[in-house]
Scaffold this motif. Structure first.
Motif, PDB file in Angstrom:
ATOM      1  N   TYR A   1       0.727  -1.157  -0.075  1.00  0.00           N
ATOM      2  CA  TYR A   1      -0.015  -0.104   0.039  1.00  0.00           C
ATOM      3  C   TYR A   1       0.710   1.417  -0.083  1.00  0.00           C
ATOM      4  O   TYR A   1       0.720   2.354  -0.947  1.00  0.00           O
ATOM      5  CB  TYR A   1      -1.009  -0.037   1.328  1.00  0.00           C
ATOM      6  CG  TYR A   1      -1.890   1.267   1.353  1.00  0.00           C
ATOM      7  CD1 TYR A   1      -2.770   1.476   0.688  1.00  0.00           C
ATOM      8  CD2 TYR A   1      -1.519   2.039   2.265  1.00  0.00           C
ATOM      9  CE1 TYR A   1      -3.587   2.557   0.589  1.00  0.00           C
ATOM     10  CE2 TYR A   1      -2.259   3.233   2.366  1.00  0.00           C
ATOM     11  CZ  TYR A   1      -3.332   3.578   1.498  1.00  0.00           C
ATOM     12  OH  TYR A   1      -4.102   4.661   1.735  1.00  0.00           O
TER      13      TYR A   1
ATOM     14  N   ASN B   1       3.269   1.304  -3.439  1.00  0.00           N
ATOM     15  CA  ASN B   1       2.957   0.998  -4.832  1.00  0.00           C
ATOM     16  C   ASN B   1       1.517   1.627  -5.078  1.00  0.00           C
ATOM     17  O   ASN B   1       0.918   1.756  -6.311  1.00  0.00           O
ATOM     18  CB  ASN B   1       2.973  -0.393  -5.069  1.00  0.00           C
ATOM     19  CG  ASN B   1       3.771  -0.453  -6.310  1.00  0.00           C
ATOM     20  OD1 ASN B   1       4.153   0.161  -7.122  1.00  0.00           O
ATOM     21  ND2 ASN B   1       4.259  -1.692  -6.431  1.00  0.00           N
ATOM     22  N   SER B   2       0.633   2.057  -4.248  1.00  0.00           N
ATOM     23  CA  SER B   2      -0.795   1.949  -4.406  1.00  0.00           C
ATOM     24  C   SER B   2      -1.344   3.214  -5.079  1.00  0.00           C
ATOM     25  O   SER B   2      -2.510   3.398  -5.208  1.00  0.00           O
ATOM     26  CB  SER B   2      -1.497   1.370  -3.454  1.00  0.00           C
ATOM     27  OG  SER B   2      -1.331   2.743  -2.258  1.00  0.00           O
ATOM     28  N   TYR B   3      -0.552   4.296  -5.088  1.00  0.00           N
ATOM     29  CA  TYR B   3      -1.231   5.581  -5.386  1.00  0.00           C
ATOM     30  C   TYR B   3      -2.245   5.896  -4.195  1.00  0.00           C
ATOM     31  O   TYR B   3      -3.186   6.636  -4.418  1.00  0.00           O
ATOM     32  CB  TYR B   3      -1.738   5.852  -6.763  1.00  0.00           C
ATOM     33  CG  TYR B   3      -0.884   5.945  -7.691  1.00  0.00           C
ATOM     34  CD1 TYR B   3       0.214   6.540  -7.862  1.00  0.00           C
ATOM     35  CD2 TYR B   3      -1.103   5.043  -8.805  1.00  0.00           C
ATOM     36  CE1 TYR B   3       1.060   6.823  -8.779  1.00  0.00           C
ATOM     37  CE2 TYR B   3      -0.160   4.963  -9.754  1.00  0.00           C
ATOM     38  CZ  TYR B   3       0.895   5.856  -9.911  1.00  0.00           C
ATOM     39  OH  TYR B   3       1.806   5.761 -10.886  1.00  0.00           O
ATOM     40  N   PHE B   4      -2.172   5.297  -3.105  1.00  0.00           N
ATOM     41  CA  PHE B   4      -3.066   5.406  -1.872  1.00  0.00           C
ATOM     42  C   PHE B   4      -4.382   5.273  -2.305  1.00  0.00           C
ATOM     43  O   PHE B   4      -5.186   6.041  -2.028  1.00  0.00           O
ATOM     44  CB  PHE B   4      -2.845   6.720  -1.022  1.00  0.00           C
ATOM     45  CG  PHE B   4      -1.506   6.864  -0.447  1.00  0.00           C
ATOM     46  CD1 PHE B   4      -0.825   6.101   0.182  1.00  0.00           C
ATOM     47  CD2 PHE B   4      -0.747   8.270  -0.813  1.00  0.00           C
ATOM     48  CE1 PHE B   4       0.420   6.329   0.548  1.00  0.00           C
ATOM     49  CE2 PHE B   4       0.544   8.177  -0.655  1.00  0.00           C
ATOM     50  CZ  PHE B   4       1.223   7.537   0.518  1.00  0.00           C
TER      51      PHE B   4
END
Lengths: 117, 1258
Positions: B1138, B1141-1144
């Protein structure tokens, strides 16, 4: 036995670029920076610096593989600001912060030495 | 002593009368007053029956006087029940029938009571099929079996009693009755009230009745009280204690339930007398408490030859612990008795005098009862007298023939088929085959074949296996049954004792342990010529052996003998006398079953047994009526079937190429096809099937080239017109209700369905559209009531809806048609079955004409109702029934009619797929494909097929080991590992995965197979670096399809997919795999986000969450499928993903928060709260997918976490403005913790916390 030679973790091969940018097509204002021959030392630092930037929406880094000496930094910024700018600013800020740190460190040592002397 | 000479037989009746008179007068002269115990009576000439009627009952004065005393039936019964008649006295009654003189001779020491006749003592457990309960309709006319006590009396006495009870109001021969009643010689009459002079004892009751009628109940009670007071209190006590005992006995009757719950005989006069006897009902039987029995009835079975519970024997054997007294209460049981036709004798039969004529009386035990018990028959089957032996075997055979129809399912307390498990029984039957005389052998063969061969089932299976998706059908060996799982036959089989083998597999025992096949081979060689019936029996047995396993193909000479002696083509034209009466079609059937079973077997037969020429010869035999063999029409049918079976495996193509045109020419040109079809619809049905099989050959995985495909079509295309014509004719017949009585529905439906299947198939080849005439007729048919009726049967006979346990009537290895129940009744309902098969083909046909036939006419109210019921029905917990496949076929065809975007499609297909049994993987695949295709867009369908193809199409690829259970010798043993190749670029070699259907026996709705593809995608992605970025689009779509399926399943069936917390975790982890792919672009899309949100919602609302409200779901240490490690290690990975990598991503964040419930492990949750990037988790209350209550219900007791919360607030990492939802969660949790602490004991730590928290607020 199978470990790669140690120099591989810091020597850039011929033609190998230190940094690569790949824009994320699906996400606006997002890019992935691949920095070769670097690891968590730099990655975490840059990530933390990027996250301090209010214009940065997302900043994350990862080392895809522990034996693969490169890091990926994923950055997303607000509309009026590009990830490249964000990274540049972050790096500039880091350099100045580090030089400040260095300066202070030297000063402190100097003081100490003088004090002792 | 009186020295007058006694009458001798043959003396004139007048002389007897004279003698009697003489005797009486002489005694009177010596002793004064004297009344004889019996008198000779002169009677008018009437029928014998009447003459019996005229006589009084055989009865002692003692009982009569008792009756007079109490006038209460119960009391009499009570007395009599308690006094065990030890059988000291004999009662002889003789009718010198032709003379009109009846001499009744009673020996007065006998204590006998007429009322006993009607008391039903407790029957007890009888290993040999005693009568348990009565079927709903079978004995509806009402019948009472004589009770055990009756056996103490001769049958004549019983008859008299019965007559007496009928005629007790008109004892029309005063001489006789008075002589009985007035007899003062009885020794027991002292207790009786001196009213013995009264001639008609029952009249007392009649006198009392009007008197009582005028009183109110209270008055009666008062009178009764007064009466009791006048009596001796000790006497009252005694009578009461007796009454209580009696009650106990009756109660125990109820509980044990072996007493006959016969319906009350309505037509009999004796009904009056039995009014007070309590008849246990069927439900009593089910309530029975086995602990009331002194011994487990089942254990008695282990004592061979013990027909009923015998205390001494059991005591000696050391198995009985109860005392004698309790044991005696059980009384004796009633054995089921059968006549020679194998019919159970019921009350009426038992009383019928005809039983004498039928020879049903014998010199064994219970000689007064007609019929034979199975036990007796088994004894007789070992008799040295060959006629006796033969008759006994015949009767046993007949009994089983009846039993196969289910006639005795509810009647006998113990199924007749369970007797198979007894060595004695089987041994007796098998021994019959080795007898020396022909009659016995013939009967033994008949008997054994009747036991082995359930003819209704066979009839049914022949039809059923011709329906769509019927192949492969299961072997009836236990290898295809769960029963043997625990025993794992194959390895341990050799070590099994005969008895154990019998219990597991009845047929296996006969084949492998009893040299049955050797014996049969001997018979078949004609060395010991059997009768017609015997030959039929032999073939029947072989048919069952063939159904049992294909082993007969490998290791026995029987088949070659059959080919040589019975179905050689030369024999047809030679009118060989050896064939006379031999059912050759049965021989064909044996082969057909084996051919149908698998292609390997079919090849084996084709290579080793030269049956094909004779098959063709029979087909080409133009004058089949002149065939010498038995049932020539069956032979033609079987020939067709064999040919079809061969062709469907792609065997004997050369033969059919050369012969088929000739046959078709013969059919079409000479119009003998019309002749054939008019002769029998079954034949035309098989012609259609043959045509269809030829067309369908392209489907088989054989080397059929493109040109062959067309050559198939050219072969049959001439027939299309004819088939269409016939179909129109048939539909017209069906559509006209007035013709209903004139045709056989079963075959007509079947034939029509075959015709439609062929026409449907042929539309793929020809450019011509289906003719307007056919469509018009079809439209007409759809609007008729006949169609309405057929569709109403969908619901009525649905296996899925009834979801009943279709357990077999047979204990060991008979895969029974009763699974074909459709309604739950005992009969294999072939009429409904064929009607439903017709529906299948109609729907299949309409699929191609939807533009011309409106859907609304097809899906009428009945179908609609059925579909709705299916959708709303709960998934059954039972293992899928084998026969459900036919219903699934209908559903499949029905589903194909629904438009692609219909909301019904997914749910119905998924629901149906989940019911698919293991052996029907093709059907399952098709259903599941429909489910898949309706859960995704049209453009995604190829991709969808690709993802699930690895699983679903396993059996269609020749290189892959087949999944069919019954296809080869390893049937039933699930293959653990199956290799499959993937179509992906990352494929460096075959990946070994767990066999998808490994867990099918548990339930096909395992989360496993829904989730597995998702796990697989992840494995592929992580196996090769750079693979994801190259194939991003493809992976994205794959994930989307998988998630859509998970979403659809959860939306409708969340409570079935997720039943335990492990299921919940598996779904959660599988869905989270999408986040772990390493690229946020996969889950960032709007569609996929929406799907993920829906799945999250389903997870939150599923019942497991509610069930584990106060317990942890995620805090498990058990291995979760698809994860290399435990969840405690998986979660940190998810968190770091999270932040890296996740771009939130918000949906991701919501998933991340799912394990944050308070009951979960604090260590697990702290992973989340100490996350560096937690301040970027900017979910607002309004945008959160998780309700606040989910995370804040319960009280946080972990102080470390509370401190973390405080620190987060202090450091400003979580602020109300930025992280509204998290802020609320934290503050609520702290608040709750503080509140609870203030109520309970608060230590210093809490105080400090409170202080800090309050400071913060300020």
């Amino acid at each position: 036995m199978n470990a790669p030679p140690t120099f591989e973790s810091f020597v850039l091969y011929e033609g190998e670029k230190k940094i690569l940018v790949e824009l994320d097509t699906k996400v606006p204002n997002a890019a992935i920076f691949t920095i070769n021959k670097e690891d968590h030392t730099l990655g975490n630092m840059i990530r933390m610096q990027l996250l301090k930037d209010p214009h940065v929406l997302f900043a994350g880094y990862k080392q895809p593989h522990p034996l693969d000496p490169k890091i990926l930094i994923r950055v997303q910024t607000t509309a009026d600001y590009t990830p490249q700018d964000a990274l540049k600013n972050a790096i500039t800020d880091l350099i100045s912060e580090l030089s400040l740190l260095e300066e202070r460190f030297r000063d402190a040592i100097k003081e100490k030495q003088e004090g002792i002397d | 002593m009186y020295e007058q000479k006694r009458p001798k037989p043959g003396e004139d009746e007048e002389a007897i009368l004279a003698l009697e008179k003489d005797f009486i007068s002489s005694v009177q002269s010596r002793q004064g007053k004297f009344k004889p115990a019996a008198t000779a009576v002169r009677k008018d000439k009437k029928g014998t029956n009447e003459s019996i009627n005229m006589t009084g009952p055989v009865e002692t004065t003692s009982s009569t006087s008792k009756k007079q005393t109490s006038g209460d039936q119960n009391d009499v019964e009570c007395e009599s029940d308690d006094e065990k008649i030890e059988g000291t006295g004999t009662e002889a009654s003789a009718i010198e029938d032709e003379n009109e003189v009846v001499i009744q001779n009673t020996i007065v020491e006998r204590t006998f009571d007429a009322s006993k006749l009607l008391v039903f003592s407790t029957p007890q457990q009888q290993p040999l099929g005693s009568v348990k309960t009565v079927g709903k309709s079978l004995f509806s006319k009402g019948a009472v079996l004589p009770n055990s006590k009756m056996s103490r009396k001769s049958m004549f006495a019983q008859m008299f009693d019965a007559r007496y009870s009928e005629n007790n109001h008109d004892t029309s021969t005063p001489g006789a009755s008075s002589s009985l009643v007035d007899s003062s010689t009885t020794q027991l009459s002292t207790e009786s009230v001196p009213s013995s002079g009264k001639a008609k004892p029952p009249v007392i009751g009649d006198m009392i009745h009007p008197y009582l009628a005028g009183m109110t109940q209270a008055e009666i009670m008062v009178e009764q009280q007064k009466l009791v007071q006048t009596l001796d209190p000790r006497l009252v006590e005694f009578v009461r204690s007796r009454q209580a005992k009696k009650q106990i006995i009756i109660d125990s009757n109820d509980k044990i339930g072996y007493a006959l719950p016969m319906e009350r005989p309505a037509s009999r006069n004796s009904d009056k007398v039995v009014n007070d006897v309590h008849f246990p009902t069927i439900s009593n039987y089910h309530d029975m408490d086995e602990s009331d029995l002194p011994i487990d009835p089942k254990s008695v079975i282990s004592f061979p030859g013990m027909g009923h519970l015998e205390y001494e024997k059991l005591e000696w054997a050391g198995v009985v612990k109860e005392n004698r007294k309790k044991f005696d209460k059980l009384g004796e049981g009633k054995n089921a008795r059968f006549d020679f036709r194998g019919m159970l004798l019921t009350g009426k039969d038992l009383e019928d005098t005809n039983t004498f004529e039928k020879g049903l009386h014998h010199h064994g035990e219970d000689m007064e009862k007609p019929g034979y018990t199975l036990e007796e028959l088994l004894t007789l089957s070992r008799s040295v007298n060959s006629q006796q032996k033969a008759q006994a075997l015949l009767t046993i055979g007949n009994i089983y023939e009846n039993a196969h129809t289910g006639m005795y399912d509810f009647v006998l307390e113990k199924s007749l088929f369970e007797l198979w498990e007894h060595m004695d029984f089987v041994y007796a039957l098998r021994k019959g085959l080795d007898e020396g005389d022909k009659t016995s052998i013939n009967e033994a063969v008949h008997c054994l074949s009747n036991i082995m061969y359930p003819w209704e089932e066979e009839f049914c299976l022949d039809f059923v296996h011709s329906w769509e998706y019927s192949k492969p059908y299961p072997w009836i060996s236990t290898k295809s049954r769960n029963l043997a799982d625990s025993l794992d036959p194959g390895e341990d089989e050799v070590d099994l004792k005969d008895e154990e083998m019998l219990k597991i597999d009845f047929l296996e025992f006969f084949i492998n342990r009893s040299n049955l096949l050797d014996r049969i081979a001997y018979f078949l060689k004609g060395e010991d010529c059997l009768s017609e019936k015997g030959m039929a029996g032999i073939f029947k047995m072989l048919i069952r052996v063939a159904r049992h396993s294909p082993n007969i193909l490998v290791d026995h000479e029987v088949l070659s003998i059959i080919v040589k002696n019975y179905i050689s083509p030369i024999l047809i034209y030679s009118s060989a006398p050896t064939l006379q009466g031999v059912p050759v079609w049965m021989a064909f059937k044996i082969f057909r079953i084996l051919i149908d079973s698998s292609s390997a077997n079919a090849y084996k037969i084709y290579e080793h047994y030269n049956i094909f020429p004779s098959v063709i010869s029979y087909l080409a035999f133009d004058d089949w009526k002149s065939l010498v063999v038995k049932c020539p029409q069956f032979i033609i049918v079987e020939s067709f079937r064999i040919w079809i079976a061969f062709i469907s495996h792609g065997i004997a193509i050369e033969e059919y190429r050369s012969f088929f045109p000739v046959l078709m020419k013969f059919f079409v040109l000479y119009q003998s096809i019309d002749q054939l079809s008019s002769f029998d619809l079954v034949h035309s049905g098989y012609v259609f099937t043959l045509l269809l099989a030829i067309l369908k050959m392209r489907d088989e995985a054989f080397d059929v080239r493109e040109q062959d495909k067309h050559s198939h079509w050219t072969l049959v295309k001439d027939c299309v017109e004819w088939v269409e014509k016939t179909a129109i004719k048939l539909i017209t017949i069906i559509s006209s209700p007035h013709l209903e009585a004139t045709y056989d529905q079963t075959t007509l439906f079947w034939s029509l369905s075959k015709a439609l299947l062929f026409l449907t198939e042929s539309t793929m080849y020809s450019d011509q559209k289906i003719s307007e005439a056919l469509i018009n007729v079809m439209k007409l048919f759809l609007s008729t009531t006949v169609y309405g009726r057929i569709t109403s049967q969908l619901r009525e006979h649905s296996v899925i809806l009834s979801s009943q346990d279709t357990s077999s009537r047979y204990p060991s290895n008979f895969a029974s048609v009763n699974a074909l129940y459709f309604g739950g009744n005992c009969n294999p309902v072939i009429v409904f079955g064929n009607a439903l098969a017709l529906l299948t083909s109609i729907y299949g046909f309409i699929r191609f004409t939807t533009d011309r036939i409106p859907l609304s006419t097809v899906i009428n109210a009945n179908v609609d109702e059925y579909v709705n019921d299916l959708l709303n029905s709960t998934l059954s917990k039972l293992p899928p029934s084998f026969f459900v496949r036919y219903e699934l076929t209908i559903i499949l065809r029905l589903l194909e009619l629904y438009p692609l975007n219909s909301p019904i499609r997914f749910c119905l297909a998924y629901r149906a797929a989940s019911e698919a049994p293991k052996c029907c993987s093709k059907l399952f695949n098709n259903l599941f494909q429909i489910a898949l295709c309706s859960s995704c867009n049209e453009s995604e369908i190829p991709m969808c097929n690709k993802i699930y193809g690895g699983y679903l199409l396993l059996d269609e690829s020749p290189s892959i080991p087949t999944t069919e259970t019954s296809d080869d010798d390893t049937a039933g043993v699930p293959k653990k590992k199956v290799k499959f190749s993937r179509d992906t670029k990352a494929n460096d070699g075959p990946v070994t995965t767990n066999f998808l259907f490994e867990k099918w026996s548990e339930r096909s709705l395992e989360t496993y197979w829904i989730l597995e593809p998702m796990q697989r995608i992840r494995t592929i992605v992580s196996s090769a670096p750079g693979f994801l970025s190259k194939n991003l689009e493809e992976i994205e779509m794959q994930c989307k399809i998988c998630l859509q399926l998970i979403d659809k399943c959860l939306q409708k069936y969340s409570d079935f997919v997720i039943r335990t917390k492990k299921d919940f975790l598996e779904v959660y982890c599988a869905v989270c795999q999408v986040f772990l792919m390493g690229d946020p672009r996969i889950y960032i899309g709007r569609n996929i986000s929406a799907t993920l949100a829906r799945i999250l919602n389903s997870l939150l609302t599923c019942s497991v969450v509610r069930k584990f409200e106060t317990k942890g779901i995620f805090s498990t240490h058990s291995q979760i499928h698809g994860l290399p490690n435990m969840f405690l290690d998986f979660y940190p990975d998810l968190i770091s993903e999270y932040s890296e990598n996740s771009y939130f991503n918000e949906v991701f964040a919501n998933y991340l928060m799912l394990p944050l419930r308070i009951p979960e492990d604090a260590r697990l949750r702290s992973n989340f709260w100490i996350m560096e990037t937690i301040k970027f988790l900017k979910i607002r209350n309004s945008t959160s997918l998780i309700p606040l209550e989910y995370l804040t219900s319960g009280i946080e007791s972990n102080s470390t976490l509370l401190h973390i919360y405080l620190k987060l607030l202090h450091s400003g990492q979580i602020t109300k403005d930025r992280n509204e939802f998290l802020f609320n969660v934290i503050t609520t949790n702290i608040q709750n913790a503080l509140n609870s602490a203030s109520v309970g004991n608060s230590d210093g730590q809490m105080d400090q916390l409170k202080e800090n928290f309050l400071q913060l607020k300020v």
